[in-house]
Design an enzyme around this catalytic site. Structure first.
Site, PDB file in Angstrom:
ATOM      1  N   TYR A   1       0.828  -1.205   0.000  1.00  0.00           N
ATOM      2  CA  TYR A   1       0.000   0.000   0.000  1.00  0.00           C
ATOM      3  C   TYR A   1       0.867   1.260   0.000  1.00  0.00           C
ATOM      4  O   TYR A   1       0.633   2.203  -0.752  1.00  0.00           O
ATOM      5  CB  TYR A   1      -0.922  -0.018   1.214  1.00  0.00           C
ATOM      6  CG  TYR A   1      -1.925   1.111   1.257  1.00  0.00           C
ATOM      7  CD1 TYR A   1      -3.005   1.138   0.387  1.00  0.00           C
ATOM      8  CD2 TYR A   1      -1.783   2.151   2.168  1.00  0.00           C
ATOM      9  CE1 TYR A   1      -3.933   2.175   0.425  1.00  0.00           C
ATOM     10  CE2 TYR A   1      -2.709   3.197   2.216  1.00  0.00           C
ATOM     11  CZ  TYR A   1      -3.773   3.198   1.336  1.00  0.00           C
ATOM     12  OH  TYR A   1      -4.687   4.234   1.378  1.00  0.00           O
ATOM     13  N   TYR A   2       1.885   1.246   0.840  1.00  0.00           N
ATOM     14  CA  TYR A   2       2.832   2.352   0.950  1.00  0.00           C
ATOM     15  C   TYR A   2       3.478   2.636  -0.407  1.00  0.00           C
ATOM     16  O   TYR A   2       3.525   3.781  -0.869  1.00  0.00           O
ATOM     17  CB  TYR A   2       3.879   1.968   1.990  1.00  0.00           C
ATOM     18  CG  TYR A   2       5.023   2.936   2.193  1.00  0.00           C
ATOM     19  CD1 TYR A   2       4.838   4.140   2.853  1.00  0.00           C
ATOM     20  CD2 TYR A   2       6.311   2.598   1.774  1.00  0.00           C
ATOM     21  CE1 TYR A   2       5.908   4.999   3.077  1.00  0.00           C
ATOM     22  CE2 TYR A   2       7.384   3.439   1.992  1.00  0.00           C
ATOM     23  CZ  TYR A   2       7.178   4.645   2.637  1.00  0.00           C
ATOM     24  OH  TYR A   2       8.234   5.492   2.860  1.00  0.00           O
ATOM     25  N   VAL A   3       3.951   1.605  -1.062  1.00  0.00           N
ATOM     26  CA  VAL A   3       4.612   1.754  -2.363  1.00  0.00           C
ATOM     27  C   VAL A   3       3.619   2.248  -3.411  1.00  0.00           C
ATOM     28  O   VAL A   3       3.945   3.110  -4.245  1.00  0.00           O
ATOM     29  CB  VAL A   3       5.260   0.425  -2.796  1.00  0.00           C
ATOM     30  CG1 VAL A   3       5.649   0.459  -4.268  1.00  0.00           C
ATOM     31  CG2 VAL A   3       6.479   0.127  -1.936  1.00  0.00           C
TER      32      VAL A   3
END
Length: 199
Positions: free
Chosen positions: A160-162
């Site tokens: 999700y972060y990426v």
């Protein structure tokens, strides 16, 4: 009514931030194409917008599937003739049972990685790719994406972060490419937001 006569395609328009953006655009006169997987939640958003005098139609699509993305674009263009505003609000960080957080990458299911990245970055790129010819021809358009704030970093939900960091960098590069065409490209990065899903 600054968006009178304009059409906005809003992904993730069935709930949360996407729904609120759709309501705000409708309030200012835009026709809204609500896009998400859940027909029932899309229907709720449509009712809310119509109840305050806005115009909205619903389009169910799985944004992991490029064929469905292309069909949504085609259907909206057939209905209203143009898409002037694209809002990439859809994102995947949970399902009905679990939140996709607190799990290191080594223990994250491969299909979950694909789902998060497909919806989070591939779909916005494909939608933008499909809409750019019309926007460039008219020398106008707005592309808005929703990222997030990650004070604690990406550990435990790396996919999700990426996907969100990629969306931010996509925004920067796209704005550079489209500057000469007078198309506005922006990314909004809110922190935790009081949505149904978060509650």
């Amino acid at each position: 009514m600054k968006f009178q006569g304009k059409t906005a395609l809003v992904t993730g328009g069935s709930t949360g931030i996407g729904r609120e953006i759709a309501k705000a655009l409708a309030h200012h006169g835009a026709r809204i194409a609500l896009v998400a997987r859940s027909m029932s939640w899309l229907g709720e958003s449509q009712k809310i917008i119509r109840a305050v005098g806005g115009e909205a139609e619903i389009f169910s699509a799985d944004l992991r599937d490029q064929t469905q993305i292309n069909k949504v674009v085609s259907d909206v263009l057939s209905l209203w003739g143009s898409i002037d505003i694209l809002v990439n609000a859809a994102g995947v960080w949970n399902n009905d049972k679990i939140v996709y957080a607190g799990v290191p990458l080594v223990n994250t299911p491969a299909e979950q990685i694909d789902e998060v990245l497909d919806v989070g970055i591939r779909a916005p790129m494909h939608l933008t790719h499909a809409l750019l010819p019309g926007m460039i021809q008219k020398k106008q358009g707005k592309i808005i994406s929703i990222s997030g704030t990650f004070a604690s970093g990406g550990a435990g939900w790396l996919h999700y972060y990426v996907s969100k960091l990629a969306l931010e960098h996509f925004t920067v590069g796209l704005a550079q490419e489209l500057r000469e065409h007078e198309i506005q490209v922006n990314c909004i990065s809110p922190s935790d937001t009081d949505t149904e899903a978060l509650r």
